[in-house]
Scaffold this active site. Structure first.
Site, PDB file in Angstrom:
ATOM      1  N   GLN A 191       0.819  -1.214   0.000  1.00 31.62           N
ATOM      2  CA  GLN A 191       0.000   0.000   0.000  1.00 31.62           C
ATOM      3  C   GLN A 191       0.854   1.266   0.000  1.00 31.62           C
ATOM      4  O   GLN A 191       0.384   2.316  -0.437  1.00 31.62           O
ATOM      5  CB  GLN A 191      -0.930   0.026   1.225  1.00 31.62           C
ATOM      6  CG  GLN A 191      -1.942  -1.113   1.276  1.00 31.62           C
ATOM      7  CD  GLN A 191      -2.920  -1.091   0.108  1.00 31.62           C
ATOM      8  OE1 GLN A 191      -3.181  -0.047  -0.489  1.00 31.62           O
ATOM      9  NE2 GLN A 191      -3.469  -2.247  -0.222  1.00 31.62           N
ATOM     10  N   LYS A 251      -0.885  -2.597  -8.013  1.00 31.93           N
ATOM     11  CA  LYS A 251      -1.424  -1.557  -7.134  1.00 31.93           C
ATOM     12  C   LYS A 251      -0.750  -0.209  -7.405  1.00 31.93           C
ATOM     13  O   LYS A 251      -1.117   0.799  -6.820  1.00 31.93           O
ATOM     14  CB  LYS A 251      -1.230  -1.950  -5.665  1.00 31.93           C
ATOM     15  CG  LYS A 251      -2.128  -3.103  -5.205  1.00 31.93           C
ATOM     16  CD  LYS A 251      -2.045  -3.253  -3.693  1.00 31.93           C
ATOM     17  CE  LYS A 251      -2.458  -4.576  -3.119  1.00 31.93           C
ATOM     18  NZ  LYS A 251      -3.699  -5.149  -3.528  1.00 31.93           N
ATOM     19  N   CYS A 266      -8.816  -9.312   3.753  1.00 31.76           N
ATOM     20  CA  CYS A 266      -7.685 -10.207   4.039  1.00 31.76           C
ATOM     21  C   CYS A 266      -6.976  -9.796   5.324  1.00 31.76           C
ATOM     22  O   CYS A 266      -5.743  -9.809   5.387  1.00 31.76           O
ATOM     23  CB  CYS A 266      -6.705 -10.263   2.875  1.00 31.76           C
ATOM     24  SG  CYS A 266      -7.440 -10.942   1.388  1.00 31.76           S
TER      25      CYS A 266
END
Lengths: 429, 164
Positions: free
Chosen positions: A220, A243, A385
């Site tokens: 992230q 991502k 998750c």
């Protein structure tokens, strides 16, 4: 990789109040021109996967149209060129995160999950034994929990979880004790549920003082923050291509060269050996040692184009944009929905990224997401998750809206409009 | 928002707001089955008592979205007091209604498994037999939600198998 004409420079896209020129940037993402339920797409699921800009799509197409060949050992022109592009991508990705020896320290994997599994399997088996301690945190993604549980079941290592506090930050008051006797500390740089940006630099210092190595899950953080591994002080960094505006099917493991050099192979096969005899083999040097089989070549080319794209805008500018938009979102939701909407994670600020998990009244996350879909709003319901974290928060599921450089205040307003409708539909539920 | 209205029929919202047969029966004499939907973290706990080949009592526990909760509540009302054979038939009819007939998967359930021919023609979903359960028909338009609707039914089916 040449950037296409559509690439932006910083001056082009930066506007007032720290925002990028979203209208201009959105034109780089073909999918945003699509319509769902006769509405424009309001994409708020970038923490799951980011949309793909035109230069990345073009780079992959161009590679398949002009160059495609298997890498390494080919002597014909296109094989040479494919190898050059693949290795150039490695260098580019390594430099993007501040690697000093990118050619040796960057391993391409399938995704961040595989990178973390590589560490657990290779480094873990070579360095951990019964009763050794591995420190995790309560906000880890399953990909940074399950490989360690698997290792714990096999080797009998002890897992310690650093707790989170009421604000959704790590409670580091006893971190020193957690690290006492630990061999490894595994921590996410930014939570995929809470948006919390963790103080990796400080944590690395403490871990190293105790002789522990540090694994950072950057899935992230790398796409949304300026990341410099020298500054983080970590020993391993894992992240995913898809991502960060790149394609699916490629992830990255960065590790300190000395550590990688001492690690045994992960998967066996072609490309990872120096020599093979019927009964034994000699492994190649890193990074080849960890890249068995035909690697994700087109994906590496696409990832390099994604790095170019992000750098053409600037990671600092991207962070600034997302920080402003996160602050706007948290404030607007609070203002318009009040106590009906509970947002998890820290308030807007330096340690808060653009991932917003929330619950709305007693409406189940799945139902919220279903209603929002009718507004063209893409959010993700579920446990993300991170089931240990969900249990800690006392919820079965949350709805999660996550932003990227192509999101604007308008997107947040549509989100709120959809939430109000969900509230109406499930009134008294 | 016509699709939404079709999904969230009033009867579904009613069962979601006021679930029937809510709770857990003491084990024993009851038999307990848990079902999980790893997709969204929903879980259902079905406790049931079978006496003389009849589902004499059933209760539903667990947490979940409106579709999974309403489906479980509707199911409990539909099967309580019914002979096991009839319940099995109803499970089959319900799962057929929830199957993706029109898709490329053919006559398969939500996991892509082939639906075995039941006591009745699997192509023929008898709306009368389903009664209020027919309200869940709108779910088929939202494939991701089919698992929510079938969660409790799979648990019940498993429970009956374990008891037989």
């Amino acid at each position: 990789m040449d950037m296409t004409d559509g690439a932006m420079t910083v001056d082009d896209v930066e506007v007032a109040s720290g925002y990028l020129d979203v209208e201009k940037l959105r034109r780089d993402f073909p999918i945003l021109a699509e319509r769902v339920h006769d509405r424009r797409i309001v994409y708020l699921d970038s923490a799951a996967t980011s949309l793909t800009p035109r230069p990345v799509i073009d780079a992959i197409s161009k590679y398949y149209e002009t160059t495609h060949a298997n890498v390494h050992r080919g002597v014909y022109a296109t094989a040479e060129e494919a190898t050059r592009l693949y290795e150039e991508a490695r260098i580019k990705v390594g430099r993007f995160i501040g690697a000093t020896r990118p050619g040796e320290e960057v391993v391409f994997t399938k995704n961040a999950t595989e990178a973390l599994n590589l560490i657990a399997s290779s480094w873990g088996h070579a360095n951990l034994k019964e009763n050794d301690v591995v420190v995790l945190t309560e906000m880890e993604h399953h990909s940074n929990i399950v490989p360690w549980i698997m290792l714990s079941e096999e080797l009998g290592i002890e897992l310690r979880y650093v707790p989170i506090d009421g604000s959704g930050r790590l409670d580091l008051s006893n971190f020193d004790e957690f690290c006492d006797g630990a061999k490894l500390v595994c921590v996410s740089a930014m939570s995929n549920v809470l948006g919390t940006i963790n103080p990796i630099t400080e944590m690395s210092k403490v871990a190293h003082d105790h002789g522990a190595l540090v694994v950072v899950d950057g899935a992230q953080s790398v796409p949304h923050l300026p990341v410099d591994i020298q500054e983080l002080g970590a020993d391993f960094l894992a992240f995913s291509g898809h991502k960060m505006m790149g394609p699916t099917g490629i992830g990255v493991l960065w590790a300190n060269a000395t550590i990688l050099e001492a690690m045994p192979p992960f998967l066996g096969g072609g490309g990872m050996i120096l020599d093979v005899k019927p009964e034994k083999f000699l492994p190649a040097d890193p990074p080849d040692r960890f890249e068995a089989g035909t690697p994700p070549i087109a994906e590496a080319v696409g990832l390099a184009a994604a790095v170019d794209y992000l750098q053409s805008i600037g990671m600092g500018q991207i962070r600034s944009h997302e920080r402003s938009l996160t602050a706007f979102a948290l404030e607007s939701i609070g203002e318009k929905l009040g106590d009906d909407c509970r947002i998890f994670g820290p308030p807007a600020g330096d340690d808060r990224g653009g991932v917003m998990s929330f619950s709305y009244r007693d409406v189940h996350a799945h139902d919220i997401a279903q209603v929002l879909d009718q507004y063209g709003v893409c959010v993700r319901p579920g446990h993300h998750c991170a089931k240990p974290l969900m249990r800690k928060l006392g919820v079965a599921a949350t709805a999660r809206a996550s932003i990227a450089l192509y999101n604007s205040e308008d997107d947040i307003n549509v989100l709120i409009e959809g939430l109000v409708e969900a509230g109406r539909l499930f009134a008294n539920a | 928002m016509a699709d939404l209205e079709e999904l969230y029929r009033e009867i579904i919202l009613d069962h979601y707001r006021s679930p029937r047969n809510r709770g857990e029966l003491p084990v024993p004499p009851a038999h307990r089955v848990e079902g999980f939907n790893p997709l969204c973290g929903d879980e259902v706990v079905v406790t049931l008592i079978v006496n003389d080949d009849t589902v004499s009592d059933i209760k539903i526990g667990g947490t979940g979205c409106s579709i999974s909760q309403a489906s479980a509540s509707l199911m409990s009302s539909a099967v309580k007091g019914k002979p096991v054979d009839e319940v099995r038939g109803l499970i089959h009819t319900f799962k057929s209604m929830m199957s993706v007939h029109q898709s490329t998967l053919g006559d398969a359930d939500e996991d892509g498994r082939q639906i075995e021919p039941g006591p009745e023609d699997p192509e023929l979903v008898d709306s009368d037999a389903l009664g209020e359960l027919a309200a869940l028909q709108g779910v088929v338009k939202f494939p991701v939600r089919i698992k929510c609707a079938t969660l409790s039914w799979n648990a019940l089916s498993q429970g009956l198998d374990e008891l037989s």
